[in-house]
Design an enzyme around this catalytic site. Structure first.
Site, PDB file in Angstrom:
ATOM      1  N   CYS A   1       0.835  -1.197   0.000  1.00 36.33           N
ATOM      2  CA  CYS A   1       0.000   0.000   0.000  1.00 36.33           C
ATOM      3  C   CYS A   1       0.875   1.255   0.000  1.00 36.33           C
ATOM      4  O   CYS A   1       1.472   1.594  -1.013  1.00 36.33           O
ATOM      5  CB  CYS A   1      -0.973  -0.042   1.174  1.00 36.33           C
TER       6      CYS A   1
ATOM      7  N   HIS B   1      -3.359  -5.454   0.017  1.00 38.30           N
ATOM      8  CA  HIS B   1      -2.829  -5.973   1.282  1.00 38.30           C
ATOM      9  C   HIS B   1      -2.847  -7.501   1.256  1.00 38.30           C
ATOM     10  O   HIS B   1      -3.808  -8.136   1.713  1.00 38.30           O
ATOM     11  CB  HIS B   1      -3.665  -5.467   2.460  1.00 38.30           C
TER      12      HIS B   1
ATOM     13  N   GLU C   1      -1.424  -9.580   3.084  1.00 38.58           N
ATOM     14  CA  GLU C   1      -1.344 -10.212   4.401  1.00 38.58           C
ATOM     15  C   GLU C   1      -2.696 -10.704   4.900  1.00 38.58           C
ATOM     16  O   GLU C   1      -2.774 -11.639   5.715  1.00 38.58           O
ATOM     17  CB  GLU C   1      -0.737  -9.248   5.426  1.00 38.58           C
TER      18      GLU C   1
END
Length: 601
Positions: A398, A525, A527
């Site tokens: 990001c 993102h 993750e």
């Protein structure tokens, strides 16, 4: 539908989220379909506008819901795709009731906490529990509900009342209450003290709820005499008292529950018969054992602005852990405050400046996560510059992608004043701009949120190979600013490659440096979709590059693609690729459940 409610007593931060996730996991391992709900008693509509220092990270779901970080624990442990309705807040409940009142749905009645708020809570629970979240049709068998906060908190009272009513309405055999409480050990005499838990259970019962199972947090396993005492004073059967003591890694918490037959106690309370009376946790156990055996380390420098609270980057840390264990490495995270890398810190605090640069230069790889605001941005730009110039593996997420683009424009294109309009609205070289559809007046829920599709521009890029050479991938987003499409051609001509774009081709999703061993940055993102047994491809690539395993990983991805391509040469099928012995230099994350090794799921 069966319901398991997890409450907490004595103090906050006991690990209710991990406990609720572990309970869901062992029930799922018994062959049951499980879903989860988190209740947060704060007045915010959601977690989106809350500072990471205040409440930890904001976890983003596929549907764009900005929710409590505990829903990340549920998704990782149970491999689910939850919805925004699986996170209930006081703000959501009151807003729904007020909206009904404004429409006249209550037919002129006086709107009160009881019955209107409590009814709304119960209706929301039943509605959310029925949403399929495991990819199968129909509702789950069991819904695990976690009530945030601590019993006795004033803001939790409407939820306690509603849940008390709910337990009576669904009836005996359909509701199981598990109370997580603290049994402290006085260091002077080494004695486990039951009085805090006694008071907590007494308070819970005075509010109309009686625990069926006690999950006692303590540094060591409970003595049998302590269990007998708790059983006598808390009116809980002795075999229903579980010890959750400190373990070497958090993946062992479900194993603690299994070994103490917590699943049998829950199944008995809920009158459930399962295909597996013994939870099938072979892979989970193997992963926990592997994590404890790891000795070779990989050192990752985390360059961020919220390094004072590790929960601010909880999902990033989990994704790093998943990748490091898959690479058979013990994860060491060096926290590098981004602002400490800046020249201003050199003047104000030379020691912090030297320490930050020493950590950065000593790392095997560098990760720059997302964030908002201009504090520490120049430090993130310097981190990207160091990684690019010194061929250190780099992953930007990001804002970490945006700062990498800004650094490239400044250093390679020579645009010294290149910047994001977020930090310099009047910059003459805006590399990063505000999204056209964004709102500058309303903060909550106005970003580009949730699962969006990214199309790979070529199959030769590292990111495409890591994802298995599929044509596109769906990842979760949370941002207001993006790379300026008007500067893309200029940047690419100088050597930067935008290897992933959205369906319009105007939004840059993935950027790489082809000449670099591993320099990848993404607008999304990754993750949030990493799982213990299915690490995020980009995190796997970062750790593999740091360990000298990247070539083997890329070849593995290529061979997987060839196996998945049909004999007639059609496009490959999308692989199911997604989703510590970890040492954290500034203290252990989730340390409430871990000993000095600090391993986490």
């Amino acid at each position: 539908m069966k319901y398991v409610l997890v409450t907490g007593g004595v103090v906050s931060g006991l690990g209710k989220g991990v406990t609720a996730s572990s309970i869901g996991l062992i029930l799922k391992a018994c062959g049951l379909r499980v879903t989860s709900i988190k209740i947060d008693p704060y007045l915010n509509s959601d977690a989106g506008t809350m500072s990471p220092f205040e409440h930890g990270e904001v976890y983003v779901l596929d549907d764009g819901g900005e929710v409590d970080l505990d829903l990340g624990n549920y998704e990782r442990f149970l491999d689910l795709k939850l919805t925004r309705d699986n996170n209930i807040t006081t703000g959501k409940i009151y807003q729904s009731v007020i909206d009904k009142e404004r429409r006249g749905d209550y037919l002129g009645k006086t709107v009160q906490v009881v019955p209107h708020i409590t009814d709304a809570i119960q209706e929301w629970i039943e509605r959310a529990a029925a949403i399929p979240v495991d990819g199968k049709d129909g509702p789950a068998d069991v819904c695990v509900i976690e009530l945030g906060g601590t019993i006795g908190d004033i803001e939790s009272m409407p939820f306690i009342e509603a849940l008390g009513q709910f337990s009576h309405r669904v009836g005996h055999g359909n509701f199981c209450l598990i109370h997580v409480s603290l049994v402290p050990v006085l260091s002077v005499v080494g004695e486990q003290k039951t009085k805090p838990t006694q008071h907590s259970v007494r308070g819970l019962r005075s509010l109309g709820l009686s625990p069926d199972i006690l999950a006692c947090r303590s540094t060591t396993e409970l003595d049998e005499t302590i269990k007998e005492k708790l059983s006598r004073f808390c009116h809980v059967q002795r075999e229903n008292i579980i010890t959750l003591y400190d373990v070497s890694n958090i993946w062992r918490v479900p194993l603690l529950l299994r070994d103490q037959k917590a699943h049998e106690a829950i199944l008995k309370v809920l009158n459930l018969n399962c295909e597996n009376r013994v939870p099938a946790l072979v892979d989970w156990t193997s992963r926990a054992d592997l994590s404890d055996r790891l000795t070779d380390t990989v050192r990752i420098a985390m360059v961020g602005k919220y390094t004072g609270l590790s929960d601010s980057y909880l999902s990033v840390l989990k994704a790093l852990l998943h990748a490091s264990v898959a690479c058979h490495r013990k994860l060491c995270v060096d926290w590098v405050p981004a602002c400490d890398l800046e020249d201003a810190t050199l003047q104000e605090n030379p020691d912090s400046y030297k320490k930050a640069w020493k950590l950065l230069k000593g790392a095997d790889a560098i990760l720059v996560p997302g964030g908002f605001g201009d504090r520490g941005v120049e430090g993130k730009i310097l981190a990207a510059k160091y990684a690019r110039e010194n061929l250190v593996p780099y992953l930007g997420i990001c804002l970490g992608m945006q700062t990498a683009v800004i650094e490239f424009a400044r250093s390679v294109l020579g645009l010294k004043n290149a910047n994001s309009t977020e930090f310099d609205p009047n910059t003459k070289n805006p590399c990063v701009i505000f999204m056209p559809e964004g709102s500058k007046t309303h903060m909550g829920g106005t970003m580009r949120l949730g699962s969006r599709r990214t199309y790979f521009q070529c199959t030769s890029s590292k990111s495409a190979k890591l994802y298995g050479n599929v044509s596109f991938v769906d990842e979760r987003h949370r941002h207001r600013y993006e790379v300026n499409p008007d500067m893309v051609q200029q940047l690419e001509e100088a050597g930067l490659s935008f290897t992933g774009k959205d369906e319009s081709g105007c939004r840059m999703e993935i950027v790489e440096l082809p000449s670099h061993p591993y320099f990848i940055a993404v607008q999304f993102h990754p993750e949030f979709k990493s799982r213990p047994g299915k690490p995020s491809p980009l995190f796997s690539g970062l750790v593999a590059a740091a360990c000298g395993q990247l070539d083997a990983l890329l070849k593995k991805g290529s061979s997987r693609t060839r196996r998945m391509t049909s004999s007639n040469g059609s496009s490959p099928i999308k692989p199911h690729f997604y989703g510590n012995a970890t040492t954290l230099t500034n203290g252990a994350l989730d340390g409430i459940y871990c000993n000095g090794n600090g391993l986490h799921a």
